[in-house]
Design an enzyme around this catalytic site. Structure first.
Site, mmCIF file in Angstrom:
data_model
loop_
_atom_site.group_PDB
_atom_site.id
_atom_site.type_symbol
_atom_site.label_atom_id
_atom_site.label_comp_id
_atom_site.label_asym_id
_atom_site.label_seq_id
_atom_site.Cartn_x
_atom_site.Cartn_y
_atom_site.Cartn_z
ATOM 1 N N GLU A 86 9.765 2.136 10.944
ATOM 2 C CA GLU A 86 10.671 3.298 11.005
ATOM 3 C C GLU A 86 9.762 4.497 11.180
ATOM 4 O O GLU A 86 8.936 4.772 10.306
ATOM 5 C CB GLU A 86 11.404 3.525 9.684
ATOM 6 C CG GLU A 86 11.939 2.305 9.005
ATOM 7 C CD GLU A 86 13.245 1.894 9.571
ATOM 8 O OE1 GLU A 86 13.807 2.656 10.373
ATOM 9 O OE2 GLU A 86 13.687 0.799 9.227
ATOM 10 N N CYS A 118 13.124 11.260 6.581
ATOM 11 C CA CYS A 118 12.958 10.888 7.988
ATOM 12 C C CYS A 118 14.250 11.164 8.739
ATOM 13 O O CYS A 118 14.232 11.418 9.938
ATOM 14 C CB CYS A 118 12.512 9.441 8.129
ATOM 15 S SG CYS A 118 13.626 8.272 7.396
ATOM 16 N N GLY A 129 6.848 5.601 8.304
ATOM 17 C CA GLY A 129 5.919 6.731 8.333
ATOM 18 C C GLY A 129 5.949 7.384 9.699
ATOM 19 O O GLY A 129 6.963 7.334 10.400
ATOM 20 N N SER A 130 4.818 7.965 10.085
ATOM 21 C CA SER A 130 4.807 8.742 11.330
ATOM 22 C C SER A 130 4.782 7.817 12.556
ATOM 23 O O SER A 130 4.334 6.665 12.485
ATOM 24 C CB SER A 130 3.570 9.643 11.369
ATOM 25 O OG SER A 130 2.413 8.864 11.562
ATOM 26 N N GLU A 152 9.042 16.513 15.951
ATOM 27 C CA GLU A 152 9.404 16.418 14.536
ATOM 28 C C GLU A 152 8.562 17.410 13.719
ATOM 29 O O GLU A 152 7.344 17.457 13.856
ATOM 30 C CB GLU A 152 9.154 14.993 14.025
ATOM 31 C CG GLU A 152 9.625 14.826 12.586
ATOM 32 C CD GLU A 152 9.486 13.403 12.074
ATOM 33 O OE1 GLU A 152 8.457 12.761 12.375
ATOM 34 O OE2 GLU A 152 10.398 12.942 11.364
ATOM 35 N N LYS A 208 0.852 -1.199 0.000
ATOM 36 C CA LYS A 208 0.000 0.000 0.000
ATOM 37 C C LYS A 208 0.883 1.241 0.000
ATOM 38 O O LYS A 208 1.447 1.616 1.008
ATOM 39 C CB LYS A 208 -0.945 0.049 1.206
ATOM 40 C CG LYS A 208 -2.052 1.080 0.967
ATOM 41 C CD LYS A 208 -2.756 1.576 2.203
ATOM 42 C CE LYS A 208 -2.199 2.840 2.793
ATOM 43 N NZ LYS A 208 -2.088 4.017 1.919
ATOM 44 N N VAL A 215 1.129 6.614 13.419
ATOM 45 C CA VAL A 215 0.614 5.471 12.642
ATOM 46 C C VAL A 215 1.364 4.198 13.041
ATOM 47 O O VAL A 215 0.761 3.132 13.216
ATOM 48 C CB VAL A 215 0.700 5.742 11.122
ATOM 49 C CG1 VAL A 215 0.287 4.507 10.330
ATOM 50 C CG2 VAL A 215 -0.178 6.923 10.743
ATOM 51 N N GLY A 216 2.680 4.312 13.259
ATOM 52 C CA GLY A 216 3.465 3.150 13.674
ATOM 53 C C GLY A 216 2.944 2.582 14.992
ATOM 54 O O GLY A 216 2.856 1.357 15.183
HETATM 55 C C1 UN1 Z 1 13.814 8.446 4.514
HETATM 56 O O1 UN1 Z 1 14.130 9.584 4.775
HETATM 57 O O2 UN1 Z 1 12.657 8.045 4.769
HETATM 58 O O3 UN1 Z 1 19.491 7.918 4.114
HETATM 59 C C2 UN1 Z 1 14.736 7.506 3.844
HETATM 60 C C3 UN1 Z 1 18.892 8.590 3.269
HETATM 61 C C4 UN1 Z 1 18.161 7.884 2.169
HETATM 62 C C5 UN1 Z 1 16.906 7.249 2.674
HETATM 63 C C6 UN1 Z 1 16.039 8.146 3.478
HETATM 64 N N1 UN1 Z 1 19.026 6.888 1.608
HETATM 65 O O4 UN1 Z 1 18.880 9.802 3.296
#
Ligand code: UN1
Length: 502
Positions: free
Chosen positions: A249, A283, A226-227, A390, A174, A230-231
């Protein structure tokens, strides 16, 4: 031409029969990329049933043959690199050069997975009994639900789809409702590469589809980026299934730490890339740069002057450093945090502003979610929200520290622990931070973004639950079994257990 979105269940493309949702370009809000079916519980259940039905056949397929399909996929991704990058730039607003790098990152995962096909996948272990052979062998769990974010709509799905499928799981994928077109393109390429019907299924939709997918008892593992909220919800639902694996993550307040002996230019470049590449929407993006108090004036001056010159504009223009943020809701959230920083006593060094870049001749008008960097200087405090929460945008705090112990204390004083960069010339300093800070990815004299796929990728605390993705994901998508074979003509037991049957 607008894309007609479809689910993909058991090898069949399924156009919408009910409600739909649009995918809109964040750089040109008037441009609709495509219209996609809004997945329901019935759709989620159908997708899971298709994946379950395909599992026995896929599990029994030679691991090497499964891996070789990824070689086919690699060729297709090479053929499509520019088209994929262009579609991604339109759909999620990242600059086309960055999108290209992301396609390459996804390709690397595909190549890695193909390469593992002929590599050892278990262990040979010793036994107390000379005639016994003992092995650790991996088995797939079954059906994996792969739920992925908009900010890495190609590479992150491949981090999850690759290890899951090569190890013999089937999947329901999804993609984010902000990037359904690129999600659909991924599945089209898997189908073209020859993955059998039902092995990969595509479910479009929003929270309702995701929730129904996670609630389906036919799902054995949930792979999520994701956030945090939600996780957490996924973990709560999954707690009802005692053998369910969740690898997530979630969120960060990552940081660069600029030590007293740092090379200033390197520290500025690393800081700018960490904070503002992808408009601060990775992220791993840095929301904080901790700077030694003796350096902070010089650092702030140089950093702000570079940030002011960054080219922000059309994601289809390779000369831009960044494009827009993802949507209006994200803009409003970031702007609220920009205001909050001032209320919390920050000294504002550069004011983040919403703007519309000039459109170039011959290109359609830009009317989108453009926001310039917001930079401020603030003292660390346990209750200062703008440096703990965040923001996920071009919003950055410069925070002074006194000594390395103080920097560790400040760095660790968030609920997150994802990515960290240390800028120093001293190996002792580097090692001190390496051992004392909470993180999943650590960098020295580099930005805190830019991981490569053969390394584990994940975080601690509110950033992740200890199951890294990319190469590390094999641990979540397989379970290890012990397999012991006796070659003697009588039963022989370990631990001195007698075999007299009386
Ligand atoms: C993400 O930000 O969700 O390390 C992944 C990095 C990328 C992956 C980021 N290779 O910046």
């Amino acid at each position: 031409m607008s894309i007609l979105g479809k689910h993909y269940f058991a090898g069949q493309w399924r156009p919408a029969t009910g409600q739909t949702f649009p995918s809109t370009s964040p750089a040109r809000l008037s441009e609709t990329i495509g219209t996609f079916p809004l997945g329901t519980k019935a759709d989620a259940d159908e997708a899971v049933a298709a994946a379950r039905a395909a599992f026995p056949g896929w599990r029994r397929t030679s691991r090497i043959l499964r891996a070789e399909l990824f070689d086919n996929l690699a060729q297709l991704v090479k053929r499509e690199t520019d088209n994929l990058a262009h579609l991604m730039a339109r759909e999620c607003g990242k600059v086309v050069t960055e999108c290209r790098a992301e396609v390459i990152e996804g390709l690397h995962m595909i190549q890695y997975v193909f390469g593992t096909g002929r590599m050892p996948t278990g262990d040979i272990l010793s036994s107390e009994i000379a005639e016994k052979d003992a092995f650790m062998r991996r088995k797939p769990w079954g059906v994996a639900a792969v739920i992925t974010p908009w900010n890495f709509p190609f590479a992150v799905p491949l981090w999850m789809l690759g290890p899951s499928l090569v190890e013999g799981n089937t999947v329901v994928f999804k993609p984010s409702e902000d990037t359904p077109a690129i999600g659909q393109r991924i599945v089209e390429l898997f189908a073209e590469a020859g993955f059998p019907p039902g092995v990969i299924n595509l479910l479009h939709g929003e929270g309702e589809a995701g929730e129904a997918l996670v609630k389906n008892p036919g799902v054995n593992c949930v792979l999520f980026t994701g956030s945090y909220e939600v996780g957490k919800r996924i973990a709560e639902i999954s707690a009802g299934f005692h053998d369910r694996i969740v690898a997530s993550e979630t969120g960060s307040k990552s940081a660069v730490i600029v030590c007293e002996d740092a090379k200033l230019d390197l520290a500025v470049t690393a800081g700018i890339i960490s904070a503002f590449k992808t408009s601060g929407q990775r992220c791993v993006s840095a929301g904080r740069i901790l700077v030694h108090e003796k350096l902070i004036d010089a650092y702030a001056e140089k950093f702000v002057s570079v940030a002011k010159r960054l080219h922000i504009g059309d994601p289809l223009d390779a000369n831009n450093f960044t494009g827009p943020v993802i949507n209006k809701a994200a803009m409003e959230k970031i702007e609220r945090y920009n205001v909050l920083a001032k209320e919390e006593g920050a000294e504002i060094l550069l004011v983040g502003q919403a703007f519309q870049p000039d459109s170039q001749a011959g290109k359609p008008d830009l009317r989108g979610c453009f926001l310039s960097p917001h930079i401020y200087r603030i003292k660390h405090g346990p209750k200062v929200r703008c440096i703990h929460e965040e923001v996920f945008g071009p919003h950055l705090a410069l925070i002074p520290f006194k000594d390395n112990e103080d920097a560790v204390r400040i760095y660790n004083d968030t609920e997150y622990g994802l990515s960290l960069a240390i800028i120093t010339e001293s190996y002792r300093t580097m090692r001190y931070f390496r051992d004392e800070c909470d993180y999943g990815m650590g960098y020295v004299n580099l930005p805190c973004i830019g991981a490569e796929v053969h390394l584990p990728f994940g975080g601690v605390k509110k950033s992740g639950n200890g199951h890294p993705s990319a190469a590390g994901l094999i641990e979540a998508v397989t379970h290890k079994t012990a397999w012991t074979v006796n070659h003697a003509e009588e039963v022989k037991m370990a631990q001195g257990l007698t075999t007299d049957v009386k």
